[in-house]
Design a protein around this motif. Structure first.
Motif, PDB file in Angstrom:
ATOM      1  N   THR A 285       0.687  -1.057  -0.071  1.00  0.00           N
ATOM      2  CA  THR A 285      -0.142   0.116   0.045  1.00  0.00           C
ATOM      3  C   THR A 285       0.932   1.292   0.007  1.00  0.00           C
ATOM      4  O   THR A 285       0.200   2.343  -0.113  1.00  0.00           O
ATOM      5  N   GLY A 286       2.210   1.107   0.007  1.00  0.00           N
ATOM      6  CA  GLY A 286       3.029   2.367   0.153  1.00  0.00           C
ATOM      7  C   GLY A 286       3.186   3.011  -1.075  1.00  0.00           C
ATOM      8  O   GLY A 286       3.668   4.021  -1.177  1.00  0.00           O
ATOM      9  N   ASN A 287       2.768   2.257  -2.284  1.00  0.00           N
ATOM     10  CA  ASN A 287       2.740   2.764  -3.427  1.00  0.00           C
ATOM     11  C   ASN A 287       1.600   2.922  -4.361  1.00  0.00           C
ATOM     12  O   ASN A 287       1.344   3.061  -5.521  1.00  0.00           O
ATOM     13  N   ASP A 288       0.431   3.120  -3.503  1.00  0.00           N
ATOM     14  CA  ASP A 288      -0.858   3.319  -3.979  1.00  0.00           C
ATOM     15  C   ASP A 288      -1.056   4.677  -4.608  1.00  0.00           C
ATOM     16  O   ASP A 288      -2.260   5.057  -5.118  1.00  0.00           O
ATOM     17  N   SER A 289      -0.356   5.634  -3.987  1.00  0.00           N
ATOM     18  CA  SER A 289      -0.424   7.190  -4.310  1.00  0.00           C
ATOM     19  C   SER A 289       0.553   7.577  -5.418  1.00  0.00           C
ATOM     20  O   SER A 289       1.692   7.503  -4.978  1.00  0.00           O
ATOM     21  N   ALA A 290       0.272   8.750  -5.763  1.00  0.00           N
ATOM     22  CA  ALA A 290       1.037   9.507  -6.819  1.00  0.00           C
ATOM     23  C   ALA A 290       0.590  10.882  -6.744  1.00  0.00           C
ATOM     24  O   ALA A 290      -0.609  11.240  -6.656  1.00  0.00           O
ATOM     25  N   TYR A 291       1.459  12.100  -6.779  1.00  0.00           N
ATOM     26  CA  TYR A 291       1.284  13.260  -6.727  1.00  0.00           C
ATOM     27  C   TYR A 291       1.970  14.110  -7.694  1.00  0.00           C
ATOM     28  O   TYR A 291       3.279  13.734  -8.124  1.00  0.00           O
ATOM     29  N   ALA A 292       1.424  15.115  -8.219  1.00  0.00           N
ATOM     30  CA  ALA A 292       2.341  16.187  -9.242  1.00  0.00           C
ATOM     31  C   ALA A 292       2.052  17.646  -8.908  1.00  0.00           C
ATOM     32  O   ALA A 292       0.869  18.004  -8.701  1.00  0.00           O
TER      33      ALA A 292
END
Length: 444
Positions: A285-292
């Motif tokens: 679950t540590g790579n479930d998000s991304a931001y720009a």
């Protein structure tokens, strides 16, 4: 002893609210005080490999930092003990680490005070034949040259590394945008990749944009909502897909996601989070998000207004201070949660504060340090919210008891950022200061 980086995010925010920006400055003004910290993940999940081959690589980032921005700290040495995962995973050491078997000493020549966790990047893979459920622990310790005693020592940390089998979805494709044009539209290419060992049977994408952005068009597979109230306005798009993603496959949103850059945009960000459908569990679950980040060239004029009040000896008068953002941009510290600014009020001579907005303001000494008691302080610091709309106004009423009539006694009102001394987006820094004048032209 296990302490999370910066203690915890919640504790850090609590301390900032309690101390305000002046509290943060007070620590920086004490060169004799410093603390070394390790920034490490609590856990890392690795996709299982084959009986003869390792699993897909994951990066384990380790950071080293210290508290005091005014102090120089060098020659950081991080001791990494990976013997606890010898039967679980393989490690590829970076060039700034000198390994000896399963341990290594990694060098950080100049230690920053930012807390970025990329000083040491360990590449980790599940060992061939390591079964799902296998786990171990990586332990860290660190020292550096600096501080009052010449050597700083960090609290020891550890990361639990485990092997898992199952789908592992992560959003990809989003990228930072600099110099976004106000009033224009841009496209973010959003995709989802399965980096796990088993198929994903459907998933949900939740995308979000803050007040300075909006979704250009509404997708039929998505539901939209905007939060507000006392918090910064954020618009969410929750999109459901029944697509089956096999290991290694990628699903790209057709046409990408169109974003409208509003006229009051400045420092914005576009966020994407993915969750598995059908109640399935993602193995990481540590790579479930991304931001720009989406940054537009814009300005925001922060200003404060003081007051002129009159009163006879023994009388209590009210000084009403005001903060205003005249825009055109809004300002928000969505990532850090810091207040956008602090309003400082130095009380005029001959007067005593007997009442103030206690939920937003706290008493300090003239130097901005802790003050014993509540009323009667020589100075007060008032924290603003974490965001300010282009037309935001905030008033602070102070009750002043006139003890001695001193003609033209003057107090100061100052506006300061949470860190540093100036607002880089403010084109008119001169109006970040004002005066509170008590009894101008009155004879004692």
């Amino acid at each position: 002893m296990r302490l999370p980086a910066r203690v915890t995010v919640a504790a850090a925010l609590t301390a900032l609210v309690a101390l305000g920006p002046l509290g943060a400055h007070a620590f920086a003004d004490e060169p004799e005080s410093d603390q070394l910290w390790l920034n490490t993940p609590y856990e890392l999940s690795l996709p299982a490999g084959g009986t003869q081959s390792p699993g897909e690589a994951r990066v384990l980032d380790v950071g080293l930092y210290h508290d005091n921005a005014d102090a120089e700290v060098v020659d950081g040495r991080v001791h990494v003990d990976a013997s606890g995962i010898a039967a679980v995973a393989e490690i590829e050491w970076p060039s700034n680490c000198a390994p000896t078997g399963p341990t290594a000493v990694c060098s950080v020549p100049a230690v920053s005070n930012t807390g970025d966790a990329d000083d040491i990047r360990l590449t980790v893979r599940a060992a061939p034949g390591a079964a799902a459920g296998a786990r171990g622990t990586v332990r860290y310790s660190a020292t550096a040259t600096g501080g009052p005693d010449g050597t700083l020592t960090a609290y020891e940390q550890e990361t639990t590394v485990s092997v898992a089998a199952g789908p592992d979805l992560t959003p990809v494709g989003v990228h930072d945008v600099e110099h976004a044009v106000l009033g224009s539209s841009l496209t973010q290419p959003v995709a989802v990749v399965n980096r796990g060992t088993e198929a994903a049977h459907g998933f949900t994408l939740e995308m979000n944009v803050p007040y300075g952005l909006d979704f250009d068009a509404r997708r039929p597979e998505c539901q939209y909502r905007t939060t507000g109230g006392g918090n910064a306005p954020i618009t969410f798009a929750t999109c459901t897909y029944d697509t089956v993603l096999e290991p290694g496959e990628t699903f790209a949103l057709p046409g990408g996601v169109g974003l409208a850059v509003r006229e009051h945009a400045m420092d914005e960000r576009f966020g994407v989070n993915v969750t598995l459908g059908g109640g399935a569990t993602d193995i990481d679950t540590g790579n479930d998000s991304a931001y720009a980040a989406v940054r537009a060239d814009n300005t925001a004029d922060f200003r404060v207004r003081g007051a002129t009040v009159r009163g006879a000896a023994g009388e209590t008068v009210t000084a009403r201070l005001r903060f205003r953002n005249t825009g055109p941009a809004w300002v928000a510290n969505l990532g850090s949660g810091d207040p956008v600014a602090s309003v400082g009020f130095v009380v005029p001579r001959g007067a005593t504060v007997t009442g103030y907005p206690e939920e937003e303001c706290h008493p300090t000494t003239l130097a901005g340090e802790y003050y014993e008691g509540t009323t009667g302080a020589p100075r007060y610091a008032c924290s603003l919210p974490i965001w300010a709309a282009p037309d935001a106004v905030r008033d602070f009423a102070f009750a002043l008891r006139v003890d001695t009539v001193l003609p033209g006694a003057t107090g100061a009102v100052t506006l300061t950022p949470p860190y540093g001394d100036t607002f880089p987006f403010d084109p008119k820094p001169g109006n970040n200061k004002a005066k509170v004048v008590l009894n101008p032209g009155v004879k004692p």
